[in-house]
Design an enzyme around this catalytic site. Structure first.
Site, PDB file in Angstrom:
ATOM      1  CE  LYS A   1      -1.025  -2.389  15.679  1.00  0.00           C
ATOM      2  NZ  LYS A   1      -1.276  -1.142  14.936  1.00  0.00           N
TER       3      LYS A   1
ATOM      4  CB  VAL B   1      -1.965   4.009   6.570  1.00  0.00           C
ATOM      5  CG1 VAL B   1      -2.334   4.783   5.307  1.00  0.00           C
ATOM      6  CG2 VAL B   1      -0.516   4.255   6.930  1.00  0.00           C
TER       7      VAL B   1
ATOM      8  CB  SER C   1      -0.890   0.088   1.244  1.00  0.00           C
ATOM      9  OG  SER C   1      -1.416  -1.133   1.606  1.00  0.00           O
TER      10      SER C   1
ATOM     11  CB  ALA D   1       7.995   0.181   2.701  1.00  0.00           C
TER      12      ALA D   1
ATOM     13  CD  GLU E   1      -6.482  -5.691  18.739  1.00  0.00           C
ATOM     14  OE1 GLU E   1      -6.689  -5.401  17.582  1.00  0.00           O
ATOM     15  OE2 GLU E   1      -7.342  -6.236  19.467  1.00  0.00           O
TER      16      GLU E   1
ATOM     17  CE  LYS F   1       7.857  -2.074  10.850  1.00  0.00           C
ATOM     18  NZ  LYS F   1       8.287  -2.084   9.430  1.00  0.00           N
TER      19      LYS F   1
ATOM     20  CB  SER G   1       8.177  -6.629  -3.647  1.00  0.00           C
ATOM     21  OG  SER G   1       7.675  -6.658  -4.962  1.00  0.00           O
ATOM     22  NE  ARG G   2       8.051 -11.731   0.092  1.00  0.00           N
ATOM     23  CZ  ARG G   2       7.276 -12.196   1.060  1.00  0.00           C
ATOM     24  NH1 ARG G   2       7.668 -13.229   1.758  1.00  0.00           N
ATOM     25  NH2 ARG G   2       6.115 -11.627   1.337  1.00  0.00           N
TER      26      ARG G   2
ATOM     27  CE1 TYR H   1       4.673  -4.962  11.665  1.00  0.00           C
ATOM     28  CE2 TYR H   1       3.033  -3.866  13.038  1.00  0.00           C
ATOM     29  CZ  TYR H   1       3.857  -3.882  11.917  1.00  0.00           C
ATOM     30  OH  TYR H   1       3.847  -2.806  11.060  1.00  0.00           O
TER      31      TYR H   1
END
Ligand SMILES: NC(=O)c1ccc[n+]([C@@H]2O[C@H](COP(=O)([O-])OP(=O)(O)OC[C@H]3O[C@@H](n4cnc5c(N)ncnc54)[C@H](OP(=O)(O)O)[C@@H]3O)[C@@H](O)[C@H]2O)c1
Length: 336
Positions: free
Chosen positions: A126, A169, A15, A80, A258, A138, A36-37, A134
Protein backbone atom coordinates in the site's frame (compact mmCIF):
# COMPACT_ATOMS: atom_id res chain seq x y z
CA UNK A 1 23.20 -14.82 12.40
CA UNK A 2 21.14 -14.87 15.57
CA UNK A 3 23.57 -16.91 17.65
CA UNK A 4 24.13 -15.05 20.90
CA UNK A 5 22.36 -11.95 19.58
CA UNK A 6 19.87 -9.68 21.29
CA UNK A 7 16.91 -8.82 19.07
CA UNK A 8 14.16 -6.26 19.67
CA UNK A 9 10.83 -6.34 17.84
CA UNK A 10 8.75 -3.17 17.90
CA UNK A 11 5.13 -4.31 17.71
CA UNK A 12 6.22 -7.69 19.06
CA UNK A 13 2.70 -8.56 20.27
CA UNK A 14 1.12 -8.15 16.81
CA UNK A 15 0.37 -10.95 14.31
CA UNK A 16 3.81 -10.66 12.74
CA UNK A 17 5.63 -9.87 15.97
CA UNK A 18 4.39 -13.02 17.69
CA UNK A 19 5.20 -15.25 14.72
CA UNK A 20 8.66 -13.69 14.42
CA UNK A 21 9.27 -14.14 18.14
CA UNK A 22 8.41 -17.85 17.87
CA UNK A 23 10.67 -18.25 14.83
CA UNK A 24 13.59 -16.44 16.53
CA UNK A 25 13.24 -18.62 19.61
CA UNK A 26 13.96 -21.67 17.43
CA UNK A 27 17.45 -20.21 16.84
CA UNK A 28 20.30 -19.70 19.30
CA UNK A 29 19.24 -16.09 19.87
CA UNK A 30 20.33 -14.74 23.25
CA UNK A 31 17.30 -12.57 24.03
CA UNK A 32 14.15 -11.41 22.21
CA UNK A 33 12.76 -8.12 23.51
CA UNK A 34 9.10 -7.50 22.68
CA UNK A 35 8.34 -3.78 22.60
CA UNK A 36 4.73 -2.54 22.51
CA UNK A 37 2.18 -0.47 24.43
CA UNK A 38 -0.62 -2.72 25.64
CA UNK A 39 0.24 -4.67 28.79
CA UNK A 40 -2.66 -7.14 28.37
CA UNK A 41 -1.38 -8.30 24.98
CA UNK A 42 2.05 -8.78 26.53
CA UNK A 43 0.67 -10.73 29.49
CA UNK A 44 -1.31 -12.97 27.10
CA UNK A 45 1.76 -13.55 24.94
CA UNK A 46 3.90 -14.30 28.00
CA UNK A 47 1.36 -16.90 29.13
CA UNK A 48 1.50 -18.60 25.72
CA UNK A 49 5.23 -18.55 24.98
CA UNK A 50 7.37 -19.91 27.78
CA UNK A 51 10.98 -19.12 27.14
CA UNK A 52 13.55 -17.58 29.47
CA UNK A 53 15.08 -15.66 26.58
CA UNK A 54 11.95 -13.54 26.15
CA UNK A 55 11.63 -10.03 27.67
CA UNK A 56 8.57 -7.78 27.58
CA UNK A 57 9.08 -4.03 27.42
CA UNK A 58 6.19 -1.63 27.59
CA UNK A 59 6.82 1.39 25.43
CA UNK A 60 5.53 3.60 22.66
CA UNK A 61 7.63 4.23 19.55
CA UNK A 62 6.47 7.84 19.80
CA UNK A 63 8.70 8.05 22.90
CA UNK A 64 12.30 8.26 21.72
CA UNK A 65 13.85 8.23 25.21
CA UNK A 66 12.10 4.97 26.01
CA UNK A 67 13.30 3.47 22.73
CA UNK A 68 16.89 4.50 23.47
CA UNK A 69 16.76 2.69 26.80
CA UNK A 70 15.04 -0.35 25.27
CA UNK A 71 17.70 -0.65 22.55
CA UNK A 72 20.63 -0.71 24.95
CA UNK A 73 22.73 -3.76 24.00
CA UNK A 74 20.51 -4.72 21.04
CA UNK A 75 22.13 -6.17 17.90
CA UNK A 76 19.13 -6.41 15.54
CA UNK A 77 15.84 -4.50 15.40
CA UNK A 78 12.74 -5.59 13.51
CA UNK A 79 10.43 -2.61 13.27
CA UNK A 80 6.86 -3.91 12.94
CA UNK A 81 4.92 -1.46 15.16
CA UNK A 82 2.39 0.51 13.17
CA UNK A 83 -1.16 1.70 12.90
CA UNK A 84 -2.44 -0.26 9.89
CA UNK A 85 -6.23 -0.21 9.59
CA UNK A 86 -6.99 1.93 6.55
CA UNK A 87 -10.43 3.31 7.61
CA UNK A 88 -9.20 4.08 11.15
CA UNK A 89 -6.23 5.92 9.73
CA UNK A 90 -8.34 7.83 7.20
CA UNK A 91 -10.38 9.10 10.18
CA UNK A 92 -7.33 9.81 12.38
CA UNK A 93 -4.59 10.66 9.87
CA UNK A 94 -2.25 12.57 12.15
CA UNK A 95 -2.19 9.72 14.67
CA UNK A 96 -0.70 7.49 11.96
CA UNK A 97 1.85 10.18 11.12
CA UNK A 98 2.85 10.23 14.79
CA UNK A 99 3.24 6.44 14.96
CA UNK A 100 4.23 5.33 11.46
CA UNK A 101 6.41 8.30 10.50
CA UNK A 102 7.67 10.08 13.62
CA UNK A 103 7.75 6.75 15.51
CA UNK A 104 9.86 5.21 12.73
CA UNK A 105 12.30 8.13 12.83
CA UNK A 106 12.53 7.60 16.60
CA UNK A 107 13.42 3.94 15.95
CA UNK A 108 16.15 5.08 13.53
CA UNK A 109 17.52 7.67 15.95
CA UNK A 110 17.54 5.16 18.80
CA UNK A 111 19.32 2.56 16.60
CA UNK A 112 21.99 5.11 15.71
CA UNK A 113 22.31 6.18 19.33
CA UNK A 114 22.82 2.60 20.50
CA UNK A 115 24.88 1.50 17.48
CA UNK A 116 22.51 -1.34 16.62
CA UNK A 117 23.97 -3.53 13.82
CA UNK A 118 20.92 -4.10 11.63
CA UNK A 119 17.43 -2.61 11.52
CA UNK A 120 14.71 -3.97 9.22
CA UNK A 121 11.37 -2.21 8.84
CA UNK A 122 8.22 -3.96 7.62
CA UNK A 123 6.62 -2.23 4.63
CA UNK A 124 3.53 -2.86 2.58
CA UNK A 125 2.36 -2.81 -1.03
CA UNK A 126 0.00 0.00 0.00
CA UNK A 127 3.07 2.26 0.22
CA UNK A 128 3.63 1.99 -3.55
CA UNK A 129 2.12 5.03 -5.30
CA UNK A 130 -0.10 5.36 -2.22
CA UNK A 131 -3.78 6.19 -2.41
CA UNK A 132 -4.49 6.34 1.31
CA UNK A 133 -2.88 7.86 4.38
CA UNK A 134 -1.72 4.46 5.68
CA UNK A 135 0.19 3.84 2.44
CA UNK A 136 1.62 7.37 2.49
CA UNK A 137 2.89 6.98 6.05
CA UNK A 138 4.44 3.59 5.25
CA UNK A 139 6.10 5.08 2.16
CA UNK A 140 7.67 7.71 4.41
CA UNK A 141 8.77 5.01 6.85
CA UNK A 142 10.57 3.21 4.00
CA UNK A 143 12.13 6.45 2.77
CA UNK A 144 13.36 7.28 6.27
CA UNK A 145 14.90 3.82 6.65
CA UNK A 146 16.54 3.76 3.22
CA UNK A 147 17.95 7.26 3.66
CA UNK A 148 19.21 6.60 7.20
CA UNK A 149 22.05 4.61 5.61
CA UNK A 150 23.63 7.98 4.80
CA UNK A 151 24.87 7.91 8.38
CA UNK A 152 27.18 5.03 7.40
CA UNK A 153 29.36 7.75 5.82
CA UNK A 154 30.15 8.91 9.33
CA UNK A 155 32.60 6.60 11.09
CA UNK A 156 30.65 7.00 14.31
CA UNK A 157 27.65 5.05 13.00
CA UNK A 158 27.36 1.46 11.82
CA UNK A 159 23.64 0.58 11.59
CA UNK A 160 22.51 -1.00 8.28
CA UNK A 161 18.92 0.03 7.63
CA UNK A 162 16.81 -2.23 5.40
CA UNK A 163 13.17 -2.63 4.45
CA UNK A 164 10.87 -5.39 3.28
CA UNK A 165 7.64 -4.84 1.40
CA UNK A 166 4.86 -7.36 0.91
CA UNK A 167 1.11 -7.76 0.44
CA UNK A 168 -1.70 -9.13 2.57
CA UNK A 169 -0.64 -11.78 5.04
CA UNK A 170 -3.21 -14.55 4.78
CA UNK A 171 -5.31 -14.36 7.91
CA UNK A 172 -3.69 -11.34 9.58
CA UNK A 173 -5.95 -9.16 11.72
CA UNK A 174 -8.42 -7.12 9.65
CA UNK A 175 -7.74 -8.94 6.35
CA UNK A 176 -10.31 -10.20 3.88
CA UNK A 177 -10.20 -14.00 4.32
CA UNK A 178 -10.96 -14.01 8.09
CA UNK A 179 -13.70 -11.42 7.46
CA UNK A 180 -15.37 -13.61 4.81
CA UNK A 181 -15.08 -16.70 7.04
CA UNK A 182 -16.69 -14.81 9.92
CA UNK A 183 -19.55 -13.68 7.67
CA UNK A 184 -20.15 -17.17 6.25
CA UNK A 185 -20.07 -18.79 9.70
CA UNK A 186 -22.61 -16.21 10.90
CA UNK A 187 -24.78 -17.21 7.88
CA UNK A 188 -24.47 -13.67 6.50
CA UNK A 189 -23.91 -12.60 2.91
CA UNK A 190 -20.25 -11.84 2.33
CA UNK A 191 -19.47 -8.24 1.43
CA UNK A 192 -17.39 -7.87 -1.70
CA UNK A 193 -16.03 -4.47 -2.66
CA UNK A 194 -15.43 -5.27 -6.34
CA UNK A 195 -15.45 -8.75 -7.92
CA UNK A 196 -12.49 -7.79 -10.13
CA UNK A 197 -10.24 -6.94 -7.19
CA UNK A 198 -6.89 -8.76 -6.90
CA UNK A 199 -4.37 -8.87 -4.08
CA UNK A 200 -0.91 -10.30 -3.52
CA UNK A 201 -0.92 -13.15 -1.09
CA UNK A 202 1.80 -14.15 1.33
CA UNK A 203 1.74 -16.68 4.14
CA UNK A 204 3.17 -15.80 7.52
CA UNK A 205 6.00 -18.30 6.99
CA UNK A 206 6.92 -16.71 3.64
CA UNK A 207 6.89 -13.28 5.32
CA UNK A 208 9.17 -14.55 8.11
CA UNK A 209 11.60 -16.10 5.59
CA UNK A 210 11.75 -12.80 3.71
CA UNK A 211 12.34 -10.72 6.85
CA UNK A 212 15.06 -13.02 8.14
CA UNK A 213 16.75 -13.36 4.73
CA UNK A 214 16.75 -9.57 4.43
CA UNK A 215 18.43 -9.19 7.80
CA UNK A 216 20.97 -11.85 6.80
CA UNK A 217 21.72 -10.87 3.20
CA UNK A 218 20.64 -7.24 2.78
CA UNK A 219 23.50 -4.81 2.33
CA UNK A 220 22.31 -1.26 2.97
CA UNK A 221 19.40 0.96 1.94
CA UNK A 222 17.64 -1.88 0.11
CA UNK A 223 14.01 -2.93 -0.06
CA UNK A 224 13.49 -6.68 -0.37
CA UNK A 225 10.32 -7.88 -2.09
CA UNK A 226 9.06 -11.47 -2.32
CA UNK A 227 8.06 -13.16 -5.58
CA UNK A 228 4.38 -13.79 -5.00
CA UNK A 229 1.29 -14.99 -6.72
CA UNK A 230 -1.94 -13.03 -6.45
CA UNK A 231 -5.55 -14.04 -5.80
CA UNK A 232 -8.77 -12.59 -7.10
CA UNK A 233 -11.43 -11.77 -4.57
CA UNK A 234 -13.94 -13.77 -6.61
CA UNK A 235 -11.74 -16.89 -6.35
CA UNK A 236 -11.46 -16.41 -2.59
CA UNK A 237 -15.23 -16.14 -2.34
CA UNK A 238 -15.80 -19.27 -4.50
CA UNK A 239 -13.20 -21.26 -2.54
CA UNK A 240 -14.72 -20.32 0.81
CA UNK A 241 -18.23 -21.14 -0.45
CA UNK A 242 -16.91 -24.57 -1.52
CA UNK A 243 -15.41 -25.11 1.91
CA UNK A 244 -18.09 -23.64 4.16
CA UNK A 245 -21.27 -23.30 2.12
CA UNK A 246 -22.76 -20.54 0.02
CA UNK A 247 -24.38 -17.76 2.09
CA UNK A 248 -24.65 -15.33 -0.83
CA UNK A 249 -22.81 -12.12 -1.57
CA UNK A 250 -23.36 -8.40 -1.63
CA UNK A 251 -21.25 -6.04 -3.72
CA UNK A 252 -20.66 -2.90 -1.65
CA UNK A 253 -18.30 -1.01 -3.97
CA UNK A 254 -14.68 -0.10 -3.59
CA UNK A 255 -13.95 1.94 -0.46
CA UNK A 256 -12.27 5.31 -0.50
CA UNK A 257 -8.49 4.91 -0.55
CA UNK A 258 -8.68 1.32 -1.81
CA UNK A 259 -7.13 0.17 -5.10
CA UNK A 260 -8.53 -2.43 -7.48
CA UNK A 261 -5.06 -3.98 -7.76
CA UNK A 262 -1.97 -3.54 -5.57
CA UNK A 263 1.57 -2.93 -6.80
CA UNK A 264 4.79 -4.12 -5.19
CA UNK A 265 7.18 -2.34 -7.57
CA UNK A 266 6.00 0.59 -9.64
CA UNK A 267 7.27 1.70 -13.01
CA UNK A 268 9.68 4.29 -11.58
CA UNK A 269 11.15 1.86 -9.07
CA UNK A 270 11.70 -0.78 -11.76
CA UNK A 271 14.66 1.31 -12.95
CA UNK A 272 16.61 0.46 -9.80
CA UNK A 273 15.21 -3.02 -9.22
CA UNK A 274 17.18 -6.26 -9.22
CA UNK A 275 16.33 -9.93 -9.46
CA UNK A 276 18.15 -11.76 -6.68
CA UNK A 277 16.72 -15.18 -7.63
CA UNK A 278 14.51 -15.83 -4.60
CA UNK A 279 13.51 -12.16 -4.18
CA UNK A 280 13.39 -8.82 -5.95
CA UNK A 281 15.34 -5.95 -4.48
CA UNK A 282 15.01 -2.21 -4.99
CA UNK A 283 18.38 -0.54 -4.54
CA UNK A 284 18.77 3.07 -3.52
CA UNK A 285 18.75 4.84 -6.94
CA UNK A 286 21.70 6.94 -5.77
CA UNK A 287 23.91 3.86 -5.44
CA UNK A 288 26.25 2.98 -8.27
CA UNK A 289 25.03 -0.12 -10.15
CA UNK A 290 28.47 -1.72 -10.16
CA UNK A 291 28.76 -1.26 -6.41
CA UNK A 292 25.38 -2.92 -5.95
CA UNK A 293 26.47 -5.85 -8.13
CA UNK A 294 29.83 -6.17 -6.38
CA UNK A 295 28.21 -6.23 -2.97
CA UNK A 296 26.59 -9.60 -3.79
CA UNK A 297 28.63 -12.78 -4.04
CA UNK A 298 25.98 -14.50 -6.18
CA UNK A 299 24.96 -13.33 -9.68
CA UNK A 300 22.21 -10.74 -9.54
CA UNK A 301 20.54 -9.13 -12.53
CA UNK A 302 18.96 -5.81 -13.22
CA UNK A 303 15.25 -6.12 -14.09
CA UNK A 304 14.56 -4.81 -17.57
CA UNK A 305 11.53 -4.48 -19.83
CA UNK A 306 9.05 -4.97 -17.01
CA UNK A 307 6.46 -2.22 -16.57
CA UNK A 308 5.59 -2.90 -12.96
CA UNK A 309 5.02 -5.75 -10.53
CA UNK A 310 1.36 -5.65 -9.61
CA UNK A 311 -1.32 -8.08 -8.52
CA UNK A 312 -3.07 -8.01 -11.91
CA UNK A 313 0.18 -8.73 -13.79
CA UNK A 314 1.40 -11.86 -11.97
CA UNK A 315 0.16 -15.45 -12.01
CA UNK A 316 -3.01 -16.04 -10.01
CA UNK A 317 -3.24 -18.73 -7.38
CA UNK A 318 -5.37 -21.60 -8.62
CA UNK A 319 -8.46 -22.45 -6.61
CA UNK A 320 -6.76 -25.57 -5.28
CA UNK A 321 -3.73 -23.53 -4.18
CA UNK A 322 -6.05 -21.08 -2.49
CA UNK A 323 -7.92 -23.91 -0.79
CA UNK A 324 -4.66 -25.41 0.51
CA UNK A 325 -3.43 -22.02 1.75
CA UNK A 326 -6.67 -21.30 3.57
CA UNK A 327 -6.81 -24.75 5.17
CA UNK A 328 -3.15 -24.59 6.21
CA UNK A 329 -3.61 -21.12 7.72
CA UNK A 330 -5.83 -22.70 10.39
CA UNK A 331 -8.39 -19.93 9.93
CA UNK A 332 -11.25 -22.37 9.37
CA UNK A 333 -10.66 -23.93 12.78
CA UNK A 334 -10.91 -20.71 14.79
CA UNK A 335 -14.16 -19.94 16.66
CA UNK A 336 -16.00 -16.88 15.45
N1 LIG B 1 -0.86 -7.71 8.16
C1 LIG B 1 -0.55 -7.55 6.88
O1 LIG B 1 -1.19 -8.12 5.98
C2 LIG B 1 0.64 -6.69 6.53
C3 LIG B 1 1.05 -6.62 5.19
C4 LIG B 1 2.16 -5.84 4.87
C5 LIG B 1 2.84 -5.15 5.87
N2 LIG B 1 2.39 -5.20 7.16
C6 LIG B 1 3.13 -4.45 8.20
O2 LIG B 1 3.63 -5.39 9.13
C7 LIG B 1 3.70 -4.81 10.43
C8 LIG B 1 3.04 -5.73 11.43
O3 LIG B 1 1.68 -5.94 11.06
P1 LIG B 1 0.73 -6.84 11.95
O4 LIG B 1 -0.28 -7.42 11.04
O5 LIG B 1 1.54 -7.71 12.85
O6 LIG B 1 0.02 -5.68 12.82
P2 LIG B 1 -0.76 -5.81 14.19
O7 LIG B 1 -1.17 -7.21 14.43
O8 LIG B 1 -1.78 -4.73 14.21
O9 LIG B 1 0.37 -5.45 15.27
C9 LIG B 1 0.84 -4.14 15.45
C10 LIG B 1 1.78 -4.13 16.65
O10 LIG B 1 2.30 -2.81 16.82
C11 LIG B 1 2.13 -2.40 18.18
N3 LIG B 1 2.04 -0.95 18.18
C12 LIG B 1 1.12 -0.17 17.57
N4 LIG B 1 1.38 1.11 17.80
C13 LIG B 1 2.51 1.14 18.58
C14 LIG B 1 3.28 2.18 19.15
N5 LIG B 1 2.95 3.46 18.99
N6 LIG B 1 4.37 1.86 19.88
C15 LIG B 1 4.71 0.57 20.08
N7 LIG B 1 4.02 -0.46 19.56
C16 LIG B 1 2.93 -0.16 18.83
C17 LIG B 1 0.88 -3.15 18.63
O11 LIG B 1 0.80 -3.35 20.03
P3 LIG B 1 0.17 -2.25 21.03
O12 LIG B 1 -1.10 -1.81 20.41
O13 LIG B 1 0.03 -2.97 22.32
O14 LIG B 1 1.18 -1.17 21.12
C18 LIG B 1 1.12 -4.51 17.96
O15 LIG B 1 2.05 -5.24 18.74
C19 LIG B 1 3.07 -3.43 10.31
O16 LIG B 1 4.11 -2.48 10.22
C20 LIG B 1 2.28 -3.47 9.00
O17 LIG B 1 2.22 -2.21 8.41
C21 LIG B 1 1.32 -5.98 7.51
Amino acid sequence: MFDGKTVLITGGTGSLGQALTRRLLTTKVRTVRVFSRNENKQVMMESEIHDKRLRFLIGDIRDKERLITALDGVDIVFHAAALKHVPVIEYNPFESIKTNVIGSQNVIDACLHQNVGTAVCIGTDKAVSPLNTYGATKLLMEKLFVTANNYLNHKKYRTRFLAVRYGNVVGSSGSVIPRFIEQIKAKKKITITNPKMTRFSITMNQALDLIIDTALNGKESEIYIPKLKAYSITDVKDTLFDLLGNTGEKVIGIRSGEKLHETLINNEEMRSSWDLGKYYMIANPLRDENDVKKSYSQKIKKISNVESYSSDSVAKMTKSELKKTIIESGLLDTET
